[in-house]
Each structure stands twice: as structure tokens, then as C-alpha cells.
Scaffold this active site. Structure first.
Site, PDB file in Angstrom:
ATOM      1  N   CYS A  94       0.889  -1.393  -0.648  1.00  0.00           N
ATOM      2  CA  CYS A  94       0.218  -0.245   0.082  1.00  0.00           C
ATOM      3  C   CYS A  94       0.976   1.671  -0.514  1.00  0.00           C
ATOM      4  CB  CYS A  94      -0.783  -0.273   1.002  1.00  0.00           C
ATOM      5  SG  CYS A  94      -1.887  -1.489   0.873  1.00  0.00           S
ATOM      6  N   GLU A 138       7.575 -15.755 -10.981  1.00  0.00           N
ATOM      7  CA  GLU A 138       6.942 -14.619 -10.450  1.00  0.00           C
ATOM      8  C   GLU A 138       5.918 -13.320 -11.645  1.00  0.00           C
ATOM      9  OE1 GLU A 138       8.659 -11.769  -7.715  1.00  0.00           O
ATOM     10  OE2 GLU A 138      10.340 -12.256  -8.761  1.00  0.00           O
ATOM     11  N   HIS A 187      16.178 -38.085  -7.247  1.00  0.00           N
ATOM     12  CA  HIS A 187      15.691 -38.894  -6.051  1.00  0.00           C
ATOM     13  C   HIS A 187      13.919 -38.294  -5.605  1.00  0.00           C
ATOM     14  CE1 HIS A 187      19.533 -39.845  -4.314  1.00  0.00           C
ATOM     15  NE2 HIS A 187      20.017 -38.464  -5.067  1.00  0.00           N
ATOM     16  N   LYS A 235      12.218 -15.705 -10.682  1.00  0.00           N
ATOM     17  CA  LYS A 235      11.928 -14.868 -11.728  1.00  0.00           C
ATOM     18  C   LYS A 235      11.202 -15.117 -13.169  1.00  0.00           C
ATOM     19  CE  LYS A 235      13.293 -12.192  -9.815  1.00  0.00           C
ATOM     20  NZ  LYS A 235      13.853 -11.481  -8.562  1.00  0.00           N
ATOM     21  N   ASN A 250      -1.623   2.233   5.054  1.00  0.00           N
ATOM     22  CA  ASN A 250      -0.962   1.111   5.526  1.00  0.00           C
ATOM     23  C   ASN A 250      -0.808   0.748   6.535  1.00  0.00           C
ATOM     24  OD1 ASN A 250       1.115  -0.618   4.571  1.00  0.00           O
ATOM     25  ND2 ASN A 250       2.805   1.382   4.290  1.00  0.00           N
TER      26      ASN A 250
HETATM   27  C1  F6R Z   1      11.615 -10.697  -5.856  1.00  0.00           C
HETATM   28  C2  F6R Z   1      11.505  -9.859  -5.242  1.00  0.00           C
HETATM   29  C3  F6R Z   1      11.040 -10.716  -3.650  1.00  0.00           C
HETATM   30  C4  F6R Z   1      12.155  -9.345  -2.630  1.00  0.00           C
HETATM   31  C5  F6R Z   1      11.566 -10.149  -0.795  1.00  0.00           C
HETATM   32  C6  F6R Z   1      12.309  -9.220  -0.123  1.00  0.00           C
HETATM   33  O1  F6R Z   1      11.602 -10.475  -7.138  1.00  0.00           O
HETATM   34  O2  F6R Z   1      11.672  -9.034  -5.621  1.00  0.00           O
HETATM   35  O3  F6R Z   1      11.247 -12.221  -3.319  1.00  0.00           O
HETATM   36  O4  F6R Z   1      13.206 -10.066  -2.527  1.00  0.00           O
HETATM   37  O5  F6R Z   1      10.059  -9.761  -1.233  1.00  0.00           O
HETATM   38  O6  F6R Z   1      11.486  -8.390  -0.191  1.00  0.00           O
HETATM   39  P1  F6R Z   1      13.562  -7.206   0.475  1.00  0.00           P
HETATM   40  O7  F6R Z   1      14.422  -7.315  -0.124  1.00  0.00           O
HETATM   41  O8  F6R Z   1      13.087  -5.494   0.425  1.00  0.00           O
HETATM   42  O9  F6R Z   1      13.208  -7.321   1.882  1.00  0.00           O
END
Ligand code: F6R
Length: 602
Positions: A2, A486, A502, A483, A99
């Protein structure tokens, strides 16, 4: 999660709020809303979907000088108009954006709102009604706002408008980010500096549990004990242009391309021209005392931690454990005698990581946050901070922050290893090796058409995919798979190459894409063997190999880099493969479904 933005004292309030909301969409984009007010005349518009949808709703509405806006990542209640913010109290007097998560919203509802029928299901609507309740009991607005805050359990960043005095914004923060921006004859508030950077580069931090009354020319901060706090503004280092896409079609493509520059930037930030470390000596002296390092992170940051573990162990000789923050907070492992915690968090706001840091601080243990956001919560609350210096990362899928996290851990490992007199650390010339990495990244970035073609060939219609590798390649395979899933919604798994047989090899069938990563001399023959095993069962294997370990027919050959630095270059084709897979499926590359960039709920 948010995003909030607000302005007071500027006739361009609508434009300022909408621009801010666009910049904050990385925090959530399920629905958006705006409230504009002046001299008790006001309007509230909300819509499910993106800020672009909201913009259509407010065409022709102008002339208001106070405004608050919100872009939402749904926690309580589905993304629909009733649940979108700003929430207007039933009396029509108060409008609020929030938020965070109010944990005791059901109790508050039962205690104060038995006679109020709520429009939606959100915790946020409850708290604006509680303000209204206290106001109807005769309290002035600040006292009603404060009384509500005293009742609330959970996290919040709040901005409230009282229609009867809309020359003021009432603000509060606890565990969710909020920042004040200072304009000339107007003031701003936002979840981050980027939301306000088009209007000002002067910002004032807000600490947890503070309340603020903001007018066009004044800012009064009250602490928990109701004492006034004086705090100076600071000048933000970011530039409005850092947050623009420029000629790029997506933020993600821009951010992938920025990685060579980030590597060069890190060399300058953390090494002298002679190659000596510029990492503050108090970080090194704290760490040198430790008998075990605990790296904590989520998602991509956790994946960077897996790579960092191998680098730190090799360079420093100190054992390293890597933990998922969401697990560690409630399942703390037995700690060593002198533990040292490293929090990896691009945003510095991740709730899962923060709750571990809170426990670490309660235990009085030393910690370091490695983050891209100066002044972020985890940066403020840890003993030390090292910055990623990657520039704003706006695409939800992290790219340059990931490689920057790895490079910073490498620089840290070298500095610590040198201090411990480790030969391997002393011999590693990081100006040289990171410069080579930057050059190789550039070469790989120039091959976009290759990744585009390979993605069509291997992933065009598939529902699933596997990434396999050993050692550092295994760590990178987890990130490659994340990557892909997502942003393309292809079900993808990263696997230790030797582990497939396995059990998971049962999933391989005719045409299943398997992306094999080979950058380690010792294990390359074994990984090749595992690739042949899956091919024998019908898999379509794409091989990415480091020069020298490549074989005829490999799909991508990575120019040679130092063996510890291979993840930095292996990541590039994997980021592009995910990017093109998303693009080919006509998906929103930068804003994938159900996600948000800054995950501030547990
Ligand atoms: C995936 C991605 C997330 C973040 C995770 C942690 O591309 O960016 O998996 O790595 O939500 O976020 P931070 O690094 O901001 O703690």
C-alpha cells in the site's frame, strides 16, 4: 505494501497526489483512491485496478488544495471500490488512508461501532470510524486521532483529513514507512521519497509512534509522550529522473541494463583506487568477533543470501547460516556463542525480516542491514548499514538489487577476510574482478535477441519449467525460477541438479523445459550427467555454461569470470528469460498479479 501520498496547501493537489500514486504503484496496485478537499468542499473517488483507472475518474475535478491518495495491496477484503481507500467516515467528516495492518480491528468494531454499518471489510475503515466516534464524544480532532491510536494494535502509516478543518493533515506512523516532504508554501507526505521527488528534495523522517499535524507552512511532530519534537530536514540524493523509465518499455529492462553501472558504482563506493576497503571499520571489528554469521532475508534477498554464504565462508572462514525471515522469527535456531546477523533487504521495510531484527535487538546482538533504501526501517534499527547503491528499483521483480546484494557481500567478505589475514581474501582483486564482471554483464546485455529467441523456443507454451545447478549454480537456479514464476506465471522450480533423481524427475515428461546452469569446474561433469538424465526422459534442456566448461550445442556461453563471482553474470540471462517469457505472454512485466514490491505484512 500500500502506498500513501498527501499534500496540503497546493492548488495542484490532484496532480501531485496522482503523480505520487503512480510512483507508489510498486507498493500495491489492486485499487486506488483519492480525496480532495478545500474549505469543507470535498470529493472522494476510488476504483479497483490501477492508478490509470483512477485518473479517468477525476478528469475535470480541479481547484482543491488538500489531498490524500492511496494505492492498495489487499490484506483485509477483496480489491473492490468499498475496500479501497480513502475511507470516509459515515458522518462524512473524516477521510483516511492507511498502510499496514490493524490486528485488533474486530475488537475495536465491537467496542465502538455497534451502531455503524461498514461499507467494506477493511481494518482501515474501522479506524476512521473510531476517530469519528471520539470526535462525536466531543474531542477535538487531534485528541480523537490520538485516542484512536492508543486503542490500535498493529502497524500503520496514516493520513487523515478533517473536512471541517482541511488546512491540516493528521499523520501517524508505526512500523510502516511514512516521510514528510517540505515544499514552498505547501507540504507533502508519502510512503517514500520517490512519491514526492517531483515536488521537493527536502524530507523529514517520522519515527514510530509519532503523530504530526501538517499544514502548508508548519509541521508539528509529537512523540509518544505528547512532547513536541524538532527534527531537521535532509536532502534526498535521488533525482526525479532516477524514477523514470526513459526510453525503456519497462522498468525491469532498464534495471537489468543498469547492472554493469551498479557494479562500477560499488567499486567506487566500497574500494579506494588502491583497492583498500572503505567498509567502516566498526562493522569489520564487530564481525571479526563473531563465530557464526546468520543471514536473514526473504525471496530474492534470501537467494542472494545463499550465494553470500558461500562467498563469506570462503573469504572469511566464518561459518554462515542462511534463514528465511518468515520462519526464523517464530523458530529461532540455537544460536552460537557470538552470532552476527546480516539482514538482506532491498526495501529495508520487509515485515518478516523486521520481526527477526526486533528479536535480535531484544537479545542485544549485533547486526548489519544491507539495503537499497537509506533511512529505511531495517537500516535504522540494525547496528550498522551498508547501502546497495543500486538506484531506485521499481519493477516488482528484483534484478539489480539482487546482484548488488551479492557484490556487497563479496566486498564485505574480502574486507573481513583480509582483516583475518586470509590468503584467499588478500589475493582477490575486486577492482579487477568486478570490472570484468561489469564488462561481461554488458556483453550479455547486448545479446537480448538471443534470450528472446531462446525463450520462444523453450518456454513459449509450457506450463512448467525446471532450473538445475550445483553449488552456486543451485543458489542461482532458485532465483532464476522465482523470476520466471513471478512475472510469467509459469510454474518453475530451482533444484540441486543431483537431487532431481531422488523424486522430482518423475515430473519430467516429453517437452518439459529444463534450464541447466554450469559454472563450476568440479561439478560440471555431474551436472551434464543430470542434464542427459532429464533429456533421456523427454526434457528440452537449455544449457547455460561458463566459457571453458562449455560444450558444442550449449545455448548460452558466459564469458569467463572469477569462480566466486559467477552468480553475478549467470543471473543476467535468467533475468532476461523471465522478462521475455512475461512479454511473450502479454503480461504486465513490472506489476505482476498478486504481488507488491515492499512487503510490509507478515
Ligand atoms: C522477487 C522479490 C522478492 C523480494 C522479497 C524481499 O523479485 O523482489 O522476493 O526479494 O519480497 O524483499 P526485500 O528485499 O525488500 O526485503
Amino acid at each position: 505494501m500500500c502506498g500513501i501520498v498527501g499534500v496540503v496547501g497546493n492548488k495542484r493537489a490532484k496532480e501531485i497526489v496522482l503523480t505520487g500514486l503512480h510512483k507508489l504503484e510498486y507498493r500495491g496496485y489492486d485499487s486506488a483512491g483519492i480525496m480532495l478537499s478545500e474549505n469543507a468542499e470535498f470529493t472522494v473517488k476510488k476504483t479497483p485496478g490501477r492508478v490509470a483507472e483512477l485518473e479517468k475518474e477525476v478528469v475535470g475535478i480541479d481547484g482543491f488544495s488538500t489531498g490524500i491518495g492511496h494505492t492498495r495491496w489487499a490484506t483485509h477484503g477483496e480489491p473492490k471500490e468499498e475496500n479501497a481507500h480513502p475511507h470516509l467516515s459515515k458522518s462524512g467528516r473524516f477521510g483516511l488512508v492507511h498502510n499496514g495492518v490493524i490486528e485488533n480491528f474486530s475488537e475495536l468494531k465491537e467496542k465502538y461501532l455497534t451502531d455503524v454499518t461498514l461499507a467494506g471489510e477493511t481494518d482501515s475503515e474501522v479506524i476512521v470510524e473510531v476517530v469519528d466516534y471520539f470526535s462525536r464524544k466531543g474531542l477535538d480532532t487531534m485528541s480523537a486521532f490520538t485516542s484512536m491510536l492508543k486503542e490500535v494494535k498493529g502497524s500503520y502509516a496514516l493520513a487523515l483529513i478533517d473536512i471541517e478543518d482541511d488546512s491540516r493533515l493528521f499523520l501517524a506512523k508505526h512500523k510502516s514507512p511514512l516521510l514528510i516532504g517540505l515544499g514552498e508554501d505547501f507540504n507533502l507526505v508519502g510512503s517514500d521519497a520517490m512519491a514526492m521527488i517531483n515536488e521537493t528534495n527536502q524530507f523529514v523522517e517520522i519515527m514510530d509512534k509519532e503523530r504530526i499535524v501538517l499544514t502548508a507552512n508548519t509541521m508539528t511532530i509529537y512523540n509518544e509522550n505528547n512532547e513536541e519534537v524538532v527534527r531537521d530536514a535532509y536532502t534526498a540524493e535521488i533525482d526525479a529522473s532516477d524514477t523514470e523509465k526513459g526510453l525503456y518499455p519497462h522498468y525491469m529492462s532498464k534495471e537489468i541494463d543498469e547492472q554493469p553501472a551498479v557494479m562500477r558504482n560499488l567499486i567506487q563506493e566500497y574500494l579506494t583506487t588502491e583497492g583498500a576497503s572503505k567498509i567502516p571499520t566498526n562493522i569489520i571489528s564487530d564481525m571479526i568477533e563473531s563465530d557464526r554469521i546468520y543471514i536473514v532475508g526473504c525471496g530474492t534477498s534470501w537467494h542472494a543470501g545463499l550465494v553470500g554464504k558461500k562467498m563469506l565462508e570462503e573469504l572469511t572462514g566464518i561459518p554462515v547460516e542462511v534463514h528465511l525471515a518468515s520462519e526464523m522469527g517464530y523458530d529461532m535456531p540455537l544460536l552460537s556463542k557470538n552470532p552476527y546477523f546480516i539482514f538482506l533487504t532491498q526495501s529495508g521495510e520487509t515485515a518478516d525480516s523486521r520481526q527477526v531484527l526486533v528479536k535480535v535487538n531484544e537479545l542485544g546482538l549485533p547486526s548489519l542491514t544491507i539495503t537499497n533504501v537509506k533511512g529505511s526501517t531495517l537500516s535504522r534499527e540494525a547496528t550498522h548499514t551498508l547501502l546497495l547503491h543500486a538506484g531506485p528499483e521499481i519493477a516488482v521483480a528484483s534484478t539489480k538489487a539482487y546482484t548488488s546484494q551479492i557484490a556487497v557481500m563479496l566486498l564485505l567478505g574480502k574486507a573481513l577476510g583480509e582483516e583475518k589475514n586470509r590468503k584467499v581474501a588478500k589475493e582477490l582483486d575486486l577492482i579487477h574482478e568486478l570490472s570484468i564482471v561489469a564488462g561481461v554483464m554488458e556483453t550479455l546485455i547486448d545479446d537480448k535477441d538471443v534470450y528472446d529467441r531462446l525463450t520462444r523456443e523453450y518456454l513459449e507454451t509450457t506450463r512448467n519449467a525446471f532450473y538445475i545447478g550445483r553449488g552456486l549454480d543451485y543458489a542461482v537456479s532458485l532465483e532464476g525460477a522465482l523470476k520466471l514464476k513471478e512475472i510469467s506465471y509459469i510454474q518453475a522450480e530451482g533444484f540441486a541438479a543431483g537431487e532431481l533423481k531422488h523424486g522430482t524427475i518423475a515430473l519430467i515428461e516429453e517437452g518439459t523445459p529444463v534450464i541447466g546452469l554450469i559454472s563450476n569446474e568440479v561439478t560440471s561433469a555431474h551436472t551434464r550427467g543430470n542434464i542427459i538424465e532429464v533429456e533421456s526422459r523427454g526434457a528440452k534442456a537449455m544449457v547455460i555454461a561458463l566459457e571453458g566448461l562449455d560444450k558444442p550445442g550449449d545455448d548460452i556461453v558466459l564469458p569467463h569470470v572469477h569462480s566466486l563471482l559467477t552468480p553475478l553474470v549467470m543471473a543476467i540471462p535468467l533475468q532476461f528469460i523471465a522478462y521475455y517469457a512475461s512479454l511473450h505472454r502479454d503480461l504486465d512485466v513490472d506489476k505482476p498479479r498478486n504481488l507488491a514490491k515492499s512487503v510490509t505484512v507478515e
